[in-house]
Design a protein around this motif. Sequence first.
Motif, PDB file in Angstrom:
ATOM      1  N   VAL A   1       1.164  -1.136  -0.028  1.00  0.00           N
ATOM      2  CA  VAL A   1      -0.274  -0.179  -0.008  1.00  0.00           C
ATOM      3  C   VAL A   1       0.768   1.216  -0.259  1.00  0.00           C
ATOM      4  O   VAL A   1       1.485   1.512   0.624  1.00  0.00           O
TER       5      VAL A   1
ATOM      6  N   GLY B   1       0.993   5.413  -0.596  1.00  0.00           N
ATOM      7  CA  GLY B   1       0.688   6.786  -0.681  1.00  0.00           C
ATOM      8  C   GLY B   1       1.401   7.914  -0.644  1.00  0.00           C
ATOM      9  O   GLY B   1       1.083   8.823  -0.989  1.00  0.00           O
TER      10      GLY B   1
ATOM     11  N   VAL C   1      -6.315   7.072   1.523  1.00  0.00           N
ATOM     12  CA  VAL C   1      -5.562   5.200   1.250  1.00  0.00           C
ATOM     13  C   VAL C   1      -5.406   5.083   2.676  1.00  0.00           C
ATOM     14  O   VAL C   1      -6.301   3.844   3.591  1.00  0.00           O
TER      15      VAL C   1
ATOM     16  N   SER D   1      -1.749   1.651  -4.216  1.00  0.00           N
ATOM     17  CA  SER D   1      -2.098   3.403  -4.552  1.00  0.00           C
ATOM     18  C   SER D   1      -2.373   4.208  -5.012  1.00  0.00           C
ATOM     19  O   SER D   1      -3.086   3.606  -6.217  1.00  0.00           O
ATOM     20  N   ARG D   2      -1.699   5.447  -5.237  1.00  0.00           N
ATOM     21  CA  ARG D   2      -2.269   7.059  -5.814  1.00  0.00           C
ATOM     22  C   ARG D   2      -2.095   6.516  -7.285  1.00  0.00           C
ATOM     23  O   ARG D   2      -1.476   5.414  -7.247  1.00  0.00           O
TER      24      ARG D   2
ATOM     25  N   VAL E   1      -5.751   4.720  -6.672  1.00  0.00           N
ATOM     26  CA  VAL E   1      -7.272   5.310  -6.076  1.00  0.00           C
ATOM     27  C   VAL E   1      -6.275   6.623  -6.358  1.00  0.00           C
ATOM     28  O   VAL E   1      -6.154   6.970  -5.451  1.00  0.00           O
TER      29      VAL E   1
ATOM     30  N   VAL F   1     -14.592   5.090  -3.800  1.00  0.00           N
ATOM     31  CA  VAL F   1     -13.438   5.267  -3.286  1.00  0.00           C
ATOM     32  C   VAL F   1     -13.810   4.062  -1.679  1.00  0.00           C
ATOM     33  O   VAL F   1     -13.940   5.477  -0.862  1.00  0.00           O
TER      34      VAL F   1
END
Length: 389
Positions: free
Chosen positions: A214, A216, A224, A288-289, A308, A340
């Motif tokens: 994960v 961000g 997130v 992730s972003r 995301v 989301v």
Amino acid sequence: MKLNKNLVCFTGGGTGGHIYPGLAVADELKEIAKKNNIELKIYWLGCSKGMDKTIVEKGIGPDGKATADKFYGIPSGKLRRYFSMKNFSDMFRIIAGFFKAYHILRKTKPCLLFSKGGFVSVPPCFAARLLKIPVYTHECDFTLGLANRINFKSAKCMFVSYEETKNRMSAENQKRVIVTGNPVRPVFYNSNAERGFDFLQIDKASLKKPVLMVLGGSSGARQVNELIFNNIDYLCKNFLVVHQTGLVNSNENKSAELVQKYGDSYKPYNFIYDQMPDVLSAADIVLSRAGANSIWETAVLKKPMVLVPLCGSGTRGDQVDNADFFTQKNAAIMLLGKDVDSEHLVEALDKLLDSENRKNYTQALEKIIPEKKPALKIAEIIFKELQEV
């Protein structure tokens, strides 16, 4: 003004996303120069405030030496597309940045300026134009940022990551555009999953769940992080979760509480730097972003992605465009806006629990990533320019 054929200046900054790809190009450029028995120097013009200097100076090339031989900090102001009183004060910083960049470039006389974009790159590009120093720039996102729209006026050539980005331009502008892909640091091409497992203290032989990474960004993404915390029971039941919480938006008390509850199924880190390529290589899925660097670094390692993207009034929509491109190519799953939430997150990850589905996403990524490394392709073009100066 006689230019120094053994010196190239790079500019870009404000965020790591405008620095890391530039360092990748600089590494490849130095390697090419070395093979041609040329001792090439790299100077970097970045923001005098923030993390620019630290990131540039931490950049180490394949030879074990610093990629940039010198860093120059210049004043910089952000170019905002909306009304803000800061636009007025930042205008003075932009003007000051121009005069500082002009002085540096006139003094050092580089034979070329390579820009990686970001608000700090605008004054150096304009200064180089006035000094008749060739300017090359790169746009990593699917759509051009404001800085690169301005820099393009000074550029002899712009490199872009996507064919679609070039196709959106006028026929006249397309003559100065080359599609290369997004430069990724060499360490990602040489990553090692075993080293990643060692860093994470994971016994691969006894691992019975996929590894979910994960991300961000370096600061972290509150949205997130909250998505992870709200679904932690499901996540730790089905995955070993490696969570980069970020240097700004981390919640150390919450992380410590979850480690105590879920043990080795949850591994939080504020930020992973040197080990990131190996850790990503050890992951099965990445959430992730959708910043260009994060996507391309993950794509190079052919890891299925749940993206995301940052969206809303505070952004120009570049992350949405980036994520949409990979989604349309069946190389990622995008969670956007109202989607989301827990329901859509679980739906996406349930799909990727199936190893065959993950394989399909990996194959889609293989079709997107260029055969020749983008950083190498750009460096070869720049080196050819150096020979002609």
